[in-house]
Structures are given as structure tokens and as C-alpha cells.
Motif scaffolding. Sequence first.
Motif: not given
Length: 282
Positions: A1-7, A118-125, A159-162, A191-198
Amino acid sequence: MSSRPELQAPPEIFYDDDEARKYTSSSRIIKIQSELTERALEILALPKDGVPRLLLDIGCGSGLSGETLTDNGHQWIGLDISDSMLNVALEREVEGDVLLADMGEGLGFRSGVIDGAISISAIQWLCNADKSSHEPTLRLKAFFGSLYRCLARGAKAVFQVYPENMNQLVLILIYARNAGLTGGLVIDFPHSAKKKKVYIVLSCGRPGKDGESCSEDDDSSGDEENQTVCVSDRHRPLKKQRIMKKGKDRKWILKKKEQSRRRGNVVPADTKYTARKRKARF
């Protein structure tokens, strides 16, 4: 199962009582949420005049982001679809006002009352169809259309999104742009896989210029030590407004009549009545 909550499940189901308390009690999540909110406020670039602003926290959850807004001296309204998350927020006695709402159905605020969002980790839903009645494109349209209306002129939304993929990010930007919002992306640590934030940075036009809706360059994002890259602002061309013209002026009509004469056409002579508007009734 995917680790992404929205899925895994709809937000109101995924964030049940157990998950809400687990989320809020995690020191790691609290730290990350605080840092992301501080960064969103930095990009929001509110005037440093000591005047508190009314901010909207979309997908506020248990109020972790709201605490950061309060610490920075602002008033805020938070909305979330998870009843369990909001119950935890009330137990924690957050200082903002929270309400149960689905952002995909639009924001029910009066026009121009919100100074920033602002929105933190929500819009992608919004990009998921959790119910048979859900259509992501319609939900994005309803959300961004209502956001544009409730933002004050010149206000910004961050909006901070994943995003799951680039297509999802493009879809969000398209509907934000169609609603009249302008802006682009700010990417921290690209360029960082862990720290990258959009971050999606949107603007509701510039204050003080009537008839204009264009984005402002965001100098606050910085580019220090190659930690941040600011994707160019998407300057949206102004919409061609439908102007109800009362009629062509005399100069224009005389010019057209002269052109017609040069083509050999029979044109009525020019008189003092040429180009004069007829009355609605005799």
C-alpha cells in the motif's frame, strides 16, 4: 500500500480519532509543521507594520500551523474536513476560529475579507476522487474560484504541497490561473530528495491598480546557498474584457467611409449628422 495518505482513504476517514491524536502528539510532526508554516509566512511576505492580519489556514488539522500564526501576531481562521482533527484543535484551545468544511466545495467567506492564506500538505487531496460524486477538476475550480473572491486585493496565498507527479502540479496551477490568480512555484532544496519542499505561491492582483491582475515578483524566497530556486512567475495576460461600446466615434466612421469611396463604392455624403447617435425612440 502507498505511504501517501491521500491514496489510502478520504481525509475525513484517514484522520480518525486515533490518527488525529497520533499526528498531534508526534514531536517530529510538530517541528516539521512549525518550520513549514514559518516558511510559508516568509514567502507570504506580509507587511512588517505590527498590524495583525486575518489569515486563512486551509486544511488546518489540529491547529499546529495556527499556533505558528498566533505566535507571529496574526488572527486566523482554520478549516478542515476531519471532525476528529478539529476536536483535537478545540481540546488544545487554539486561539483561531476553526470550522468543519470541505475546501473542494468552495470557501464560504465574504469577498475581500482575507488578508492571506496558507495551506500545509492539503491541496493535493483535491486531485483525488474519494467519492463517486467527486470530480477533481470541478473541485479545483470551486476551490480556487472561491479563494480568489475572498482574498483582499493584492493578497497572497502560499500552499505547501507534496505533488504525486508533475501532471498533478500542473493541473493545480492551471485551475488557479483560470480562477484569476497568478504566481508560480518556490522550491526549497530542489536537489535534495529528503529536504525538497514545493510551495505554490499565488497572488490576487496588485493593490492600487484598477483593472489589473498580474503577479508580483517574490523577492523574499531568496536563493541563498543554492537552497531555494524560484520558478519564474507565470505572468498571466490580462483577460480581454467585454466592453459595451456605445458606438463608433465620428473620426472612425469618416475614415471607413473614405476607404469605401476609394474602393469605388457609393457612399452617402458627410453631414453634421454623420456618426450622431440615434435616440432610443422618436
